[in-house]
Scaffold this motif. Structure first.
Motif, PDB file in Angstrom:
ATOM      1  N   GLU A  37       1.179  -1.352  -0.286  1.00  0.00           N
ATOM      2  CA  GLU A  37      -0.207  -0.501  -0.033  1.00  0.00           C
ATOM      3  C   GLU A  37       0.840   1.383   0.250  1.00  0.00           C
ATOM      4  O   GLU A  37       0.846   2.468  -0.690  1.00  0.00           O
ATOM      5  CB  GLU A  37      -1.213  -0.446   1.260  1.00  0.00           C
ATOM      6  CG  GLU A  37      -2.309  -1.243   1.362  1.00  0.00           C
ATOM      7  CD  GLU A  37      -3.077  -0.145  -0.780  1.00  0.00           C
ATOM      8  OE1 GLU A  37      -3.449   0.076  -0.362  1.00  0.00           O
ATOM      9  OE2 GLU A  37      -3.256  -1.653  -1.485  1.00  0.00           O
ATOM     10  N   THR A  38       2.199   1.010   0.470  1.00  0.00           N
ATOM     11  CA  THR A  38       2.849   2.120   0.128  1.00  0.00           C
ATOM     12  C   THR A  38       4.228   1.725  -0.149  1.00  0.00           C
ATOM     13  O   THR A  38       5.199   1.056   0.299  1.00  0.00           O
ATOM     14  CB  THR A  38       3.407   2.565   1.799  1.00  0.00           C
ATOM     15  OG1 THR A  38       2.717   2.970   2.619  1.00  0.00           O
ATOM     16  CG2 THR A  38       4.273   3.672   2.191  1.00  0.00           C
ATOM     17  N   ASP A 293      -1.801  15.753 -12.322  1.00  0.00           N
ATOM     18  CA  ASP A 293      -1.730  14.258 -12.761  1.00  0.00           C
ATOM     19  C   ASP A 293      -1.844  13.694 -13.453  1.00  0.00           C
ATOM     20  O   ASP A 293      -1.908  12.442 -14.163  1.00  0.00           O
ATOM     21  CB  ASP A 293      -2.987  13.922 -11.516  1.00  0.00           C
ATOM     22  CG  ASP A 293      -2.759  13.262  -9.793  1.00  0.00           C
ATOM     23  OD1 ASP A 293      -1.565  13.766  -9.423  1.00  0.00           O
ATOM     24  OD2 ASP A 293      -3.728  13.193  -9.760  1.00  0.00           O
ATOM     25  N   ARG A 347       5.913  12.060  -5.514  1.00  0.00           N
ATOM     26  CA  ARG A 347       4.205  11.576  -5.078  1.00  0.00           C
ATOM     27  C   ARG A 347       4.187  10.560  -6.370  1.00  0.00           C
ATOM     28  O   ARG A 347       5.045   9.869  -7.376  1.00  0.00           O
ATOM     29  CB  ARG A 347       3.927  12.945  -6.260  1.00  0.00           C
ATOM     30  CG  ARG A 347       3.091  14.292  -5.344  1.00  0.00           C
ATOM     31  CD  ARG A 347       1.673  14.905  -6.348  1.00  0.00           C
ATOM     32  NE  ARG A 347       1.146  15.766  -5.914  1.00  0.00           N
ATOM     33  CZ  ARG A 347       0.213  15.500  -4.904  1.00  0.00           C
ATOM     34  NH1 ARG A 347      -0.387  14.847  -3.948  1.00  0.00           N
ATOM     35  NH2 ARG A 347      -0.379  16.630  -3.994  1.00  0.00           N
ATOM     36  N   LYS A 349       1.041   7.086  -8.152  1.00  0.00           N
ATOM     37  CA  LYS A 349       0.202   6.189  -8.536  1.00  0.00           C
ATOM     38  C   LYS A 349       0.016   4.894  -7.783  1.00  0.00           C
ATOM     39  O   LYS A 349       0.903   4.500  -8.961  1.00  0.00           O
ATOM     40  CB  LYS A 349      -0.842   6.693  -9.325  1.00  0.00           C
ATOM     41  CG  LYS A 349      -0.511   7.926  -9.896  1.00  0.00           C
ATOM     42  CD  LYS A 349      -1.413   8.338 -11.703  1.00  0.00           C
ATOM     43  CE  LYS A 349      -1.212   9.822 -12.213  1.00  0.00           C
ATOM     44  NZ  LYS A 349      -1.491  10.183 -13.307  1.00  0.00           N
ATOM     45  N   GLU A 353      -4.386   3.256 -10.054  1.00  0.00           N
ATOM     46  CA  GLU A 353      -5.751   4.578  -9.663  1.00  0.00           C
ATOM     47  C   GLU A 353      -4.441   5.691 -10.298  1.00  0.00           C
ATOM     48  O   GLU A 353      -4.423   5.332 -11.292  1.00  0.00           O
ATOM     49  CB  GLU A 353      -4.809   4.769  -8.002  1.00  0.00           C
ATOM     50  CG  GLU A 353      -5.186   3.818  -7.035  1.00  0.00           C
ATOM     51  CD  GLU A 353      -5.150   4.570  -5.593  1.00  0.00           C
ATOM     52  OE1 GLU A 353      -5.874   3.585  -4.666  1.00  0.00           O
ATOM     53  OE2 GLU A 353      -3.781   5.196  -5.634  1.00  0.00           O
ATOM     54  N   SER A 355      -5.613   8.942  -9.775  1.00  0.00           N
ATOM     55  CA  SER A 355      -4.927  10.217  -8.737  1.00  0.00           C
ATOM     56  C   SER A 355      -3.482   9.459  -7.964  1.00  0.00           C
ATOM     57  O   SER A 355      -3.387   8.443  -7.380  1.00  0.00           O
ATOM     58  CB  SER A 355      -6.609  10.791  -7.676  1.00  0.00           C
ATOM     59  OG  SER A 355      -7.043  10.737  -7.819  1.00  0.00           O
ATOM     60  N   SER A 356      -3.154  11.206  -7.683  1.00  0.00           N
ATOM     61  CA  SER A 356      -1.544  10.447  -6.771  1.00  0.00           C
ATOM     62  C   SER A 356      -1.658  10.343  -5.308  1.00  0.00           C
ATOM     63  O   SER A 356      -2.512  11.556  -4.954  1.00  0.00           O
ATOM     64  CB  SER A 356      -0.900  11.881  -7.477  1.00  0.00           C
ATOM     65  OG  SER A 356      -1.053  12.994  -6.864  1.00  0.00           O
ATOM     66  N   ARG A 357      -0.749   9.752  -4.821  1.00  0.00           N
ATOM     67  CA  ARG A 357      -0.544  10.118  -3.115  1.00  0.00           C
ATOM     68  C   ARG A 357       1.128  11.181  -3.259  1.00  0.00           C
ATOM     69  O   ARG A 357       1.524  10.849  -4.368  1.00  0.00           O
ATOM     70  CB  ARG A 357      -0.580   8.394  -2.793  1.00  0.00           C
ATOM     71  CG  ARG A 357      -1.901   8.080  -3.119  1.00  0.00           C
ATOM     72  CD  ARG A 357      -1.282   6.449  -1.939  1.00  0.00           C
ATOM     73  NE  ARG A 357      -2.878   5.741  -2.656  1.00  0.00           N
ATOM     74  CZ  ARG A 357      -3.236   4.391  -1.707  1.00  0.00           C
ATOM     75  NH1 ARG A 357      -2.090   4.257  -1.075  1.00  0.00           N
ATOM     76  NH2 ARG A 357      -3.977   3.849  -2.028  1.00  0.00           N
ATOM     77  N   LEU A 358       0.778  11.208  -1.981  1.00  0.00           N
ATOM     78  CA  LEU A 358       1.831  11.985  -1.380  1.00  0.00           C
ATOM     79  C   LEU A 358       2.704  11.884  -0.521  1.00  0.00           C
ATOM     80  O   LEU A 358       2.041  11.378   0.692  1.00  0.00           O
ATOM     81  CB  LEU A 358       1.620  13.273  -1.047  1.00  0.00           C
ATOM     82  CG  LEU A 358       2.467  14.388  -0.646  1.00  0.00           C
ATOM     83  CD1 LEU A 358       3.416  15.091  -1.714  1.00  0.00           C
ATOM     84  CD2 LEU A 358       2.203  15.425  -0.137  1.00  0.00           C
TER      85      LEU A 358
END
Length: 438
Positions: A37-38, A293, A347, A349, A353, A355-358
């Motif tokens: 997940e990370t 994104d 950043r 994805k 997905e 949308s990006s995560r940070l």
């Protein structure tokens, strides 16, 4: 390419040396992330610059989550193989066949393989076939021979057509192009070819490029195609290199765990007066594109390591290259952050997905003493980067020499399970000899 030139007793052309690719040729023992997940973890260290007293090297290391073999996604692969006349030499088509055979050993029985060739015209050699039928696939490869002109663009269209016909949802759908890079028939416009590959990428079919041979290898085009196709571009000059890329590193080559990965580093002007990124000239990102994104960026595969180095001049140090500005006073750091060199933002994805995560990481001025393992890995990476800078002309290396680079690398090889680091030290010695003979 650098290795090939040095093994022939000559220094490579300066413009052919890409520091970031030499740096990322090696696996570094960075800490592993905890979960998928990370999917990756950033490790940041700061050390003294060995070639510029007073300066620091800021070392960013990323390591991707390693998928257990049982969790490897299914693969739908199309081998797009150049069989034009220019491929008729031992380090080209015969090596391509051996390399594809090695890759087969890493596939699951239910994975799918197709083969498309191109020369004067493009054609299908093998319709989508389960990897369990290994002998059938190997026989199709064995029948290939080189001859004819090159219709690279036409071949790419047919390869993607086959990939679409056997497309697997929740699988890795990828075209693997093996060529000496001589595209001269078919889609003749590089911009049109790149646009075609981008559209296919958006449909979930990626492209990786394996380069072979020398003389007519269009390296910049191959790099651009792979970047637009969310894949890797690699140069294979020996069977050992094929083993490294397609067997030892097959997971990171084939299975993305994060896409559109972007790094942005904001320096604290109260702590850093100057900085420069070592290498990555072809992968620079506009500042405004970091949060967008829609802007494509690189992928990270399972177990993949990515390394980047910045050289910084701490505020107040006399080691900088720039004169103080008459009109731009130094800006004070934001309150509470005076003890930071900067702030790293990443950043990304997840593959499924949009949308990006940070991920964010502050970089302290005083990071404490490095653990022995990280001190060793950082030192070896520094030796690689410094050696690449010397090959490029040593503009920023001061009096640092090949002998200094050799000493630093040789004393920080670590376990070196496959001997890649020892081989690198030998190449450094050949460069020293070649430079002395100029």
């Amino acid at each position: 390419f650098v290795r090939r030139q040095l093994n022939q007793g000559v220094l490579p052309q300066k413009d052919a040396v890409r520091l970031e690719e030499m740096l990322n040729y090696f696996d570094y023992d960075y800490p592993l992330p905890d979960s998928r997940e990370t999917p990756f973890k950033a490790t940041v260290t700061v050390t003294d610059s060995p070639w510029k007293p007073g300066n620091k090297l800021l070392h960013i290391g990323i390591r991707g989550y390693e998928l257990p073999r049982a969790q490897h996604p299914a693969s739908n692969l199309v081998f797009l193989l150049d069989v034009s006349g220019s491929m008729n030499s031992p380090d080209k088509l015969p090596l391509v066949k051996q390399s594809m055979g090695l890759l087969l050993s890493q596939l699951q029985p239910s994975d799918t393989v197709s083969i498309v060739v191109y020369a004067g015209a493009a054609g299908t050699v093998l319709e989508p076939t389960p990897a369990s039928e290994k002998q059938k696939i190997l026989a199709a490869l064995d029948r290939l021979s080189a001859g004819g002109s090159t219709a690279g663009g036409e071949g790419i269209q047919l390869a993607y057509q086959l990939a679409r016909s056997s497309f697997k949802k929740d699988a890795v759908n990828r075209v693997i192009l093996a060529t000496d890079g001589d595209f001269n028939v078919g889609i003749t416009s590089n911009a049109e070819l790149q646009g075609f590959i981008e559209r296919q990428r958006d449909e979930g079919i990626y492209l990786s490029v394996l380069g072979f041979g020398q003389g007519n290898y269009h390296d910049q085009l191959m790099q651009a195609l792979a970047q637009n196709g969310n894949g890797v571009a690699a140069y294979i000059d020996t069977l050992g290199e094929a083993q490294k890329l397609l067997v030892d590193e097959a997971s990171s080559t084939l299975f993305p765990i994060a896409k559109d990965v972007k790094l942005q580093l904001e320096f604290n002007p109260q702590a850093v007066s100057e900085y420069r990124l070592l290498g990555y000239e072809t992968r620079a990102l506009k500042q405004e594109d970091f949060n967008n994104d829609k802007v494509d960026a690189g992928d990270i595969g399972a177990g993949h390591r990515v390394t980047a180095l910045y050289e910084i001049t701490p505020a107040g140090a006399a080691s900088g290259l720039l004169e103080p500005s008459r009109y731009q006073p130094q800006q004070p750091a934001a309150e509470g952050h005076a003890s930071e060199y900067g702030f790293l933002k990443i950043r990304y994805k997840l593959p499924e997905e949009s949308s990006s995560r940070l991920i964010t990481t502050p970089i302290p001025v005083d990071g404490g003493e490095l653990p022995a393992r990280m001190a060793r890995e950082t030192a070896f990476a520094t030796a690689v980067a410094g050696f690449a800078e010397l090959l490029k002309g040593g503009q920023y290396s001061g009096n640092w020499s090949y002998q200094d680079a050799i000493k630093l690398a040789n004393s920080n090889k670590g376990e070196d399970l496959y001997g890649y680091r020892s081989e690198f030290v030998q190449l450094m010695r050949k460069a020293e000899v070649a430079a002395a003979m100029k």
